[in-house]
Design a protein around this motif. Structure first.
Motif, PDB file in Angstrom:
ATOM      1  N   LEU A 128       0.754  37.298  55.108  1.00  0.00           N
ATOM      2  CA  LEU A 128       1.970  36.485  55.073  1.00  0.00           C
ATOM      3  C   LEU A 128       3.132  37.405  54.742  1.00  0.00           C
ATOM      4  O   LEU A 128       2.977  38.363  53.990  1.00  0.00           O
ATOM      5  CB  LEU A 128       1.874  35.374  54.006  1.00  0.00           C
ATOM      6  N   THR A 129       4.246  37.132  55.310  1.00  0.00           N
ATOM      7  CA  THR A 129       5.463  37.883  54.999  1.00  0.00           C
ATOM      8  C   THR A 129       6.293  37.095  54.006  1.00  0.00           C
ATOM      9  O   THR A 129       6.614  35.932  54.242  1.00  0.00           O
ATOM     10  CB  THR A 129       6.290  38.145  56.274  1.00  0.00           C
ATOM     11  N   ARG A 130       6.585  37.712  52.886  1.00  0.00           N
ATOM     12  CA  ARG A 130       7.398  37.066  51.861  1.00  0.00           C
ATOM     13  C   ARG A 130       8.867  37.399  52.086  1.00  0.00           C
ATOM     14  O   ARG A 130       9.232  38.551  52.248  1.00  0.00           O
ATOM     15  CB  ARG A 130       6.967  37.532  50.466  1.00  0.00           C
ATOM     16  N   SER A 131       9.685  36.384  52.111  1.00  0.00           N
ATOM     17  CA  SER A 131      11.122  36.568  52.335  1.00  0.00           C
ATOM     18  C   SER A 131      11.902  36.033  51.147  1.00  0.00           C
ATOM     19  O   SER A 131      11.399  35.240  50.354  1.00  0.00           O
ATOM     20  CB  SER A 131      11.567  35.839  53.621  1.00  0.00           C
ATOM     21  N   GLU A 132      13.099  36.490  51.038  1.00  0.00           N
ATOM     22  CA  GLU A 132      13.986  35.994  50.002  1.00  0.00           C
ATOM     23  C   GLU A 132      15.427  36.091  50.469  1.00  0.00           C
ATOM     24  O   GLU A 132      15.749  36.858  51.379  1.00  0.00           O
ATOM     25  CB  GLU A 132      13.796  36.781  48.694  1.00  0.00           C
ATOM     26  N   GLU A 133      16.260  35.293  49.854  1.00  0.00           N
ATOM     27  CA  GLU A 133      17.679  35.323  50.176  1.00  0.00           C
ATOM     28  C   GLU A 133      18.374  36.371  49.309  1.00  0.00           C
ATOM     29  O   GLU A 133      18.093  36.488  48.123  1.00  0.00           O
ATOM     30  CB  GLU A 133      18.323  33.952  49.940  1.00  0.00           C
ATOM     31  N   ARG A 134      19.228  37.134  49.914  1.00  0.00           N
ATOM     32  CA  ARG A 134      20.024  38.110  49.185  1.00  0.00           C
ATOM     33  C   ARG A 134      21.477  37.649  49.182  1.00  0.00           C
ATOM     34  O   ARG A 134      21.999  37.210  50.208  1.00  0.00           O
ATOM     35  CB  ARG A 134      19.925  39.490  49.844  1.00  0.00           C
ATOM     36  N   LEU A 135      22.121  37.748  48.044  1.00  0.00           N
ATOM     37  CA  LEU A 135      23.500  37.302  47.901  1.00  0.00           C
ATOM     38  C   LEU A 135      24.441  38.450  48.267  1.00  0.00           C
ATOM     39  O   LEU A 135      24.367  39.534  47.702  1.00  0.00           O
ATOM     40  CB  LEU A 135      23.760  36.857  46.455  1.00  0.00           C
ATOM     41  N   HIS A 136      25.271  38.211  49.270  1.00  0.00           N
ATOM     42  CA  HIS A 136      26.278  39.183  49.673  1.00  0.00           C
ATOM     43  C   HIS A 136      27.647  38.615  49.317  1.00  0.00           C
ATOM     44  O   HIS A 136      28.036  37.562  49.816  1.00  0.00           O
ATOM     45  CB  HIS A 136      26.200  39.468  51.171  1.00  0.00           C
ATOM     46  N   VAL A 137      28.353  39.281  48.462  1.00  0.00           N
ATOM     47  CA  VAL A 137      29.656  38.815  47.993  1.00  0.00           C
ATOM     48  C   VAL A 137      30.742  39.682  48.608  1.00  0.00           C
ATOM     49  O   VAL A 137      30.719  40.904  48.474  1.00  0.00           O
ATOM     50  CB  VAL A 137      29.750  38.872  46.449  1.00  0.00           C
ATOM     51  N   GLY A 138      31.649  39.060  49.314  1.00  0.00           N
ATOM     52  CA  GLY A 138      32.780  39.765  49.899  1.00  0.00           C
ATOM     53  C   GLY A 138      34.089  39.252  49.334  1.00  0.00           C
ATOM     54  O   GLY A 138      34.125  38.505  48.356  1.00  0.00           O
ATOM     55  N   LYS A 139      35.170  39.650  49.930  1.00  0.00           N
ATOM     56  CA  LYS A 139      36.487  39.237  49.485  1.00  0.00           C
ATOM     57  C   LYS A 139      37.338  38.895  50.696  1.00  0.00           C
ATOM     58  O   LYS A 139      37.217  39.521  51.741  1.00  0.00           O
ATOM     59  CB  LYS A 139      37.171  40.347  48.678  1.00  0.00           C
ATOM     60  N   SER A 140      38.184  37.902  50.558  1.00  0.00           N
ATOM     61  CA  SER A 140      39.164  37.555  51.577  1.00  0.00           C
ATOM     62  C   SER A 140      40.529  37.410  50.915  1.00  0.00           C
ATOM     63  O   SER A 140      40.634  36.923  49.795  1.00  0.00           O
ATOM     64  CB  SER A 140      38.782  36.242  52.286  1.00  0.00           C
ATOM     65  N   ARG A 141      41.544  37.855  51.612  1.00  0.00           N
ATOM     66  CA  ARG A 141      42.903  37.789  51.074  1.00  0.00           C
ATOM     67  C   ARG A 141      43.584  36.534  51.593  1.00  0.00           C
ATOM     68  O   ARG A 141      43.755  36.374  52.805  1.00  0.00           O
ATOM     69  CB  ARG A 141      43.676  39.036  51.484  1.00  0.00           C
ATOM     70  N   GLU A 142      43.945  35.646  50.689  1.00  0.00           N
ATOM     71  CA  GLU A 142      44.501  34.357  51.062  1.00  0.00           C
ATOM     72  C   GLU A 142      45.815  34.137  50.323  1.00  0.00           C
ATOM     73  O   GLU A 142      46.047  34.694  49.247  1.00  0.00           O
ATOM     74  CB  GLU A 142      43.524  33.224  50.720  1.00  0.00           C
ATOM     75  N   PRO A 143      46.717  33.303  50.886  1.00  0.00           N
ATOM     76  CA  PRO A 143      47.972  33.001  50.191  1.00  0.00           C
ATOM     77  C   PRO A 143      47.703  32.299  48.864  1.00  0.00           C
ATOM     78  O   PRO A 143      46.838  31.435  48.762  1.00  0.00           O
ATOM     79  CB  PRO A 143      48.712  32.070  51.175  1.00  0.00           C
ATOM     80  N   ALA A 144      48.464  32.686  47.838  1.00  0.00           N
ATOM     81  CA  ALA A 144      48.289  32.091  46.506  1.00  0.00           C
ATOM     82  C   ALA A 144      49.617  31.582  45.963  1.00  0.00           C
ATOM     83  O   ALA A 144      49.812  31.513  44.747  1.00  0.00           O
ATOM     84  CB  ALA A 144      47.671  33.111  45.549  1.00  0.00           C
ATOM     85  N   GLY A 145      50.534  31.204  46.854  1.00  0.00           N
ATOM     86  CA  GLY A 145      51.826  30.706  46.403  1.00  0.00           C
ATOM     87  C   GLY A 145      52.920  31.734  46.636  1.00  0.00           C
ATOM     88  O   GLY A 145      52.687  32.819  47.184  1.00  0.00           O
ATOM     89  N   ALA A 146      54.139  31.406  46.231  1.00  0.00           N
ATOM     90  CA  ALA A 146      55.286  32.292  46.402  1.00  0.00           C
ATOM     91  C   ALA A 146      56.037  32.420  45.084  1.00  0.00           C
ATOM     92  O   ALA A 146      56.167  31.460  44.328  1.00  0.00           O
ATOM     93  CB  ALA A 146      56.214  31.755  47.489  1.00  0.00           C
ATOM     94  N   ALA A 147      56.522  33.602  44.796  1.00  0.00           N
ATOM     95  CA  ALA A 147      57.334  33.849  43.607  1.00  0.00           C
ATOM     96  C   ALA A 147      58.802  33.932  44.039  1.00  0.00           C
ATOM     97  O   ALA A 147      59.125  34.564  45.049  1.00  0.00           O
ATOM     98  CB  ALA A 147      56.901  35.145  42.915  1.00  0.00           C
ATOM     99  N   ARG A 148      59.681  33.297  43.285  1.00  0.00           N
ATOM    100  CA  ARG A 148      61.094  33.255  43.644  1.00  0.00           C
ATOM    101  C   ARG A 148      61.956  33.661  42.445  1.00  0.00           C
ATOM    102  O   ARG A 148      61.604  33.405  41.300  1.00  0.00           O
ATOM    103  CB  ARG A 148      61.511  31.848  44.090  1.00  0.00           C
ATOM    104  N   LEU A 149      63.088  34.267  42.735  1.00  0.00           N
ATOM    105  CA  LEU A 149      64.129  34.500  41.742  1.00  0.00           C
ATOM    106  C   LEU A 149      65.239  33.488  42.019  1.00  0.00           C
ATOM    107  O   LEU A 149      65.777  33.432  43.133  1.00  0.00           O
ATOM    108  CB  LEU A 149      64.680  35.916  41.860  1.00  0.00           C
ATOM    109  N   ARG A 150      65.610  32.692  41.037  1.00  0.00           N
ATOM    110  CA  ARG A 150      66.619  31.654  41.220  1.00  0.00           C
ATOM    111  C   ARG A 150      67.677  31.795  40.130  1.00  0.00           C
ATOM    112  O   ARG A 150      67.365  31.917  38.954  1.00  0.00           O
ATOM    113  CB  ARG A 150      65.971  30.269  41.158  1.00  0.00           C
ATOM    114  N   LYS A 151      68.953  31.770  40.521  1.00  0.00           N
ATOM    115  CA  LYS A 151      70.055  31.880  39.577  1.00  0.00           C
ATOM    116  C   LYS A 151      70.807  30.552  39.525  1.00  0.00           C
ATOM    117  O   LYS A 151      71.105  29.960  40.562  1.00  0.00           O
ATOM    118  CB  LYS A 151      71.009  32.994  40.002  1.00  0.00           C
TER     119      LYS A 151
END
Length: 250
Positions: A128-151
């Motif tokens: 029998l062949t024993r298998s297992e799941e391996r966790l692969h963690v990556g990264k994605s760059r996504e918008p996280a809001g906008a910073a503003r200077l207001r006077k």
């Protein structure tokens, strides 16, 4: 000839077989010995429903990751001397001679006292062949809001003090005597005298001046973030009958 341990031989059975260019030829069927008593041959299943397994020498073969690589193409192996799938008889001398002749290999004489070769290096196997799941963690760059200077403008009261001067009148009375009499005429009648009085008043003025520069800069900040994710893996257990015929785990 290539020598393998029993553990290596057990792992070899059922592995894919490829030629030197990476093309798949088939899968390993059984391991075979010849007159030297060494496991020098391997049978290869080249068809999905084939009943014959082509023989290939182990000497020039090599293990690469999870497959066996041989320096022969598929046509040569399909036309090589073969055995019936599932057969369990030792290779005969003529069969061994035919294999060495077909692959143009030099035979090694058997050692003195060598026992008769077995058909394969070990008993029939199931695996029998024993298998297992391996966790692969990556990264994605996504918008996280906008910073503003207001006077914007706010109004606040400024409290301060300013010294101001004003004129005040003081009356001094002086008696006239013979010593200090002047040119005053002793007229009797109405008369008026005036002195202009002045007073300083606060004057407020405003001017606009730059007082501060505020700059917004983007910086990359790295932080460790914990990830909890379930992964599955298989376990293999074997049940062996004990001497009383009852199954036991192993």
């Amino acid at each position: 000839m290539m020598r393998m341990t029993q553990n290596q031989l057990s792992m070899l059975q059922g592995r894919p077989v490829e030629d030197g260019s990476g093309k798949k030829i088939g899968t390993v069927g059984q391991i075979w010995m010849d007159r030297t008593g060494e496991p020098n041959w391997v049978s290869v299943k080249t068809g999905l429903f084939g009943k014959r397994e082509s023989m290939v020498p182990l000497e020039p073969a090599r293990m690469q990751q999870d497959h066996l690589v041989v320096p022969y193409d598929k046509d040569m192996i399909k036309n090589a001397p073969h055995v019936e799938a599932g057969a369990n008889e030792p290779l005969s001398d003529p069969e061994i001679d035919d294999l060495y002749t077909y692959y143009n290999l030099e035979q090694t004489p058997p050692a003195k006292g060598a026992s008769a070769p077995a058909r394969h290096a070990q008993g029939r196997q199931e695996q029998l062949t024993r298998s297992e799941e391996r966790l692969h963690v990556g990264k994605s760059r996504e918008p996280a809001g906008a910073a503003r200077l207001r006077k914007y403008v706010v109004t606040e009261n400024v409290h301060t003090t300013v010294p101001v001067t004003h004129d005040e009148v003081r009356l001094d009375h002086e008696s006239i005597t013979a010593d200090n009499v002047g040119n005053e005429r002793p007229d009797i009648g109405d008369a008026t005298r005036e002195i202009d009085l002045y007073a300083e008043q606060p004057v407020v003025g405003k001017e606009r001046v730059p007082v501060e520069r505020v700059r917004m800069t983007e910086d990359d900040v790295t932080e460790d973030r914990s990830i909890d994710e379930p992964v599955r893996r298989e376990k293999i257990e074997a049940d062996f009958p004990d001497r009383g015929g009852q199954p036991r785990n192993g």
